[in-house]
Design an enzyme around this catalytic site. Structure first.
Site, PDB file in Angstrom:
ATOM      1  N   ASP A  39      49.845  46.274  51.217  1.00  0.00           N
ATOM      2  CA  ASP A  39      49.675  46.187  49.758  1.00  0.00           C
ATOM      3  C   ASP A  39      51.004  46.622  49.143  1.00  0.00           C
ATOM      4  O   ASP A  39      51.378  47.794  49.214  1.00  0.00           O
ATOM      5  CB  ASP A  39      48.519  47.098  49.331  1.00  0.00           C
ATOM      6  CG  ASP A  39      48.261  47.053  47.826  1.00  0.00           C
ATOM      7  OD1 ASP A  39      49.203  46.751  47.072  1.00  0.00           O
ATOM      8  OD2 ASP A  39      47.128  47.355  47.409  1.00  0.00           O
ATOM      9  N   ARG A  92      38.016  26.772  39.715  1.00  0.00           N
ATOM     10  CA  ARG A  92      37.789  27.842  40.707  1.00  0.00           C
ATOM     11  C   ARG A  92      38.518  27.526  42.013  1.00  0.00           C
ATOM     12  O   ARG A  92      38.916  28.400  42.768  1.00  0.00           O
ATOM     13  CB  ARG A  92      36.284  28.051  40.956  1.00  0.00           C
ATOM     14  CG  ARG A  92      36.029  29.145  41.982  1.00  0.00           C
ATOM     15  CD  ARG A  92      34.598  29.671  42.053  1.00  0.00           C
ATOM     16  NE  ARG A  92      33.574  28.717  41.790  1.00  0.00           N
ATOM     17  CZ  ARG A  92      33.195  27.741  42.618  1.00  0.00           C
ATOM     18  NH1 ARG A  92      33.793  27.608  43.796  1.00  0.00           N
ATOM     19  NH2 ARG A  92      32.244  26.903  42.289  1.00  0.00           N
ATOM     20  N   TYR A 112      44.696  52.939  47.530  1.00  0.00           N
ATOM     21  CA  TYR A 112      44.121  52.887  46.184  1.00  0.00           C
ATOM     22  C   TYR A 112      42.602  53.141  46.274  1.00  0.00           C
ATOM     23  O   TYR A 112      41.948  52.666  47.202  1.00  0.00           O
ATOM     24  CB  TYR A 112      44.428  51.521  45.573  1.00  0.00           C
ATOM     25  CG  TYR A 112      43.717  51.260  44.288  1.00  0.00           C
ATOM     26  CD1 TYR A 112      43.939  52.050  43.171  1.00  0.00           C
ATOM     27  CD2 TYR A 112      42.789  50.228  44.177  1.00  0.00           C
ATOM     28  CE1 TYR A 112      43.265  51.827  41.984  1.00  0.00           C
ATOM     29  CE2 TYR A 112      42.125  49.982  42.990  1.00  0.00           C
ATOM     30  CZ  TYR A 112      42.365  50.798  41.901  1.00  0.00           C
ATOM     31  OH  TYR A 112      41.695  50.575  40.732  1.00  0.00           O
TER      32      TYR A 112
HETATM   33  N1  PLP Z   1      46.334  48.068  45.005  1.00  0.00           N
HETATM   34  C1  PLP Z   1      46.968  49.101  44.405  1.00  0.00           C
HETATM   35  C2  PLP Z   1      48.045  49.809  45.141  1.00  0.00           C
HETATM   36  C3  PLP Z   1      46.611  49.489  43.103  1.00  0.00           C
HETATM   37  O1  PLP Z   1      47.243  50.527  42.531  1.00  0.00           O
HETATM   38  C4  PLP Z   1      45.571  48.794  42.443  1.00  0.00           C
HETATM   39  C5  PLP Z   1      45.152  49.184  41.091  1.00  0.00           C
HETATM   40  O2  PLP Z   1      45.619  50.155  40.534  1.00  0.00           O
HETATM   41  C6  PLP Z   1      44.948  47.745  43.115  1.00  0.00           C
HETATM   42  C7  PLP Z   1      45.342  47.402  44.378  1.00  0.00           C
HETATM   43  C8  PLP Z   1      43.838  46.980  42.458  1.00  0.00           C
HETATM   44  O3  PLP Z   1      44.361  46.125  41.502  1.00  0.00           O
HETATM   45  P1  PLP Z   1      43.506  45.563  40.264  1.00  0.00           P
HETATM   46  O4  PLP Z   1      43.310  46.718  39.336  1.00  0.00           O
HETATM   47  O5  PLP Z   1      44.384  44.478  39.725  1.00  0.00           O
HETATM   48  O6  PLP Z   1      42.232  45.061  40.821  1.00  0.00           O
END
Ligand code: PLP
Length: 395
Positions: A180, A55, A108
């Site tokens: 992101d 971990r 998201y």
């Molecule tokens: N950020 C974006 C832009 C995403 O499209 C997604 C999932 O589709 C995530 C974060 C979350 O990722 P995860 O599904 O690996 O948790």
């Protein structure tokens, strides 16, 4: 149970080999044995590198993190058990009760949920604003604002954020900018080059690329912040599994080729869809008719993205006919797979919104987002031609 020396169960010594494996070995061990308490002290105090408990870190996660660090031009990144774990590590690992964070208004869905539901519950206030409009972000800043979280290309409307403008604004106000970079990937965009302080990825998508791994990545320009997020991730158990990391590394080895191929086909698909009767509009940041075409060119260059959105005439009936006829394409809410996938926001990612809220975003029942994969481009165009043709009588 005895080992081959006839004594206790562990350790089984690895066979000696003068040569070394070409492929990164998989290290599923949860625990790592040290020689003495002095050695363990040295490990914990950072004088000696050694793993202790998976971990807290393991070789497969470190290999993936090092590859991502190199791609993003950073060091000290952490690989987490999902993209959402990375988002969580950034928001909850760095913010405290009383802080305020601004999020892009088309983040998201789960990131939005975290902003709207979970952070406020913990005393972290949030606002959402359009990342294409620096003035709107500026208007949302309060004296408590500590972070702005944006995505470069919005999902599923594929609008391009004004990353440069927001980075300048954040810097002027001493606010951290977290980006992101899941959709755009370092192949299209490197947020640190544009002033980001934190970079987040869902590796589950394009970077691992085969829809068989769930992982994330987060790093910061400031090593202290990287360390804070790592410690938070370890404490809260956001850690990644060795096998997922091992698979992810394997996927990453072909990432550049996959990405280039998918986005070349995406350009073709966007242009092809625009010629089809029954398609009301096509959204692709690399097309001249995209509202952010100039910004996309400036920030993303020729490598725009592998995502294309479009709207069919004919509403839900046409949408049903389209997915039924889209032979060989998975109607599945993900992106970045080797195969082309279709997502229908009204029945999946944006189903919690009211019809009016969806309409405000331009998400009708005929709206689809396509994550373009690696199929033969001509064969793919033919599938779309046939599937759109199947909707025509329903318009
Ligand atoms: N950020 C974006 C832009 C995403 O499209 C997604 C999932 O589709 C995530 C974060 C979350 O990722 P995860 O599904 O690996 O948790």
């Amino acid at each position: 149970m005895r080992n081959e020396k006839g004594s206790l169960i562990r350790p089984v010594p690895l066979p000696a080999s003068a040569s070394r494996p070409v492929v990164t070995p998989l290290s599923p061990s949860v625990v790592y044995a040290s020689e003495t308490p002095d050695q363990l002290d040295a490990q914990y105090e950072g004088h000696l590198h050694g793993y202790t408990y998976s971990r807290e870190g393991h070789p497969n996660a470190d290999v993936v993190a090092a590859r991502l660090d190199a791609m993003e031009g950073q060091s000290g990144g952490t690989v987490t058990g999902s993209g959402m774990a990375a988002v969580t590590a950034a928001l909850m690992g760095l913010l405290s009760a009383g802080d305020h964070v601004i999020g892009g208004n088309q983040l998201y869905g789960r990131s939005l949920r975290l902003m709207k539901e979970d952070l406020p519950r913990l005393g972290i206030t949030t606002s959402l604003a359009d990342p294409g409009d620096v003035a709107a972000i500026k208007a949302a800043i309060t004296p408590q604002t500590k972070m702005i979280l944006i995505e470069v290309v919005s999902n599923p409307t594929l609008r391009v954020a004004d990353v440069k403008g927001i980075a300048d604004l954040a810097k002027a106000h001493g606010i951290l900018l977290a980006v992101d970079n899941t959709f755009t990937t370092p192949r299209s965009f490197r947020p640190y080059d544009y002033g980001a302080d934190i970079v987040i990825h869902s590796l589950t998508k394009l970077l691992a690329g085969h829809s068989d791994v769930m992982l994330g990545y987060v790093s910061a320009r400031d090593p202290d912040l990287s360390q804070k997020m790592r410690v938070f991730a370890v404490t809260t158990g956001l850690s990644a599994s060795p096998f997922d990391c091992w698979l992810c590394e394997r996927g990453m080895l072909s990432f550049d080729l996959r990405y280039d191929r998918a986005q070349d086909t995406a350009i073709r698909l966007a242009d092809h869809l625009a010629t089809l009767k029954g398609v009301k509009r096509v959204i692709y940041p690399g097309r001249a008719d995209h509202p952010d075409a100039a910004r996309a060119r400036e920030l993303l260059g020729a490598q725009t993205c592998n995502m294309v959105s479009f709207e069919l005439d004919g509403g839900r009936a046409a949408a049903n006919a389209f997915t039924r006829a889209a032979d060989g394409l998975s109607f599945a809410p993900t992106l970045g797979d080797v195969g082309t996938t279709l997502s229908h926001p009204a029945s999946s990612s944006h189903r919690a919104l009211s019809v009016d809220e969806r309409a405000a975003l331009g998400l009708s029942e005929g709206f689809f987002r396509v994550s373009v994969g690696l199929e033969d481009p001509d064969a793919l165009m033919a599938v779309f031609t046939d599937a759109v043709a199947a909707t025509r009588d329903l318009a």
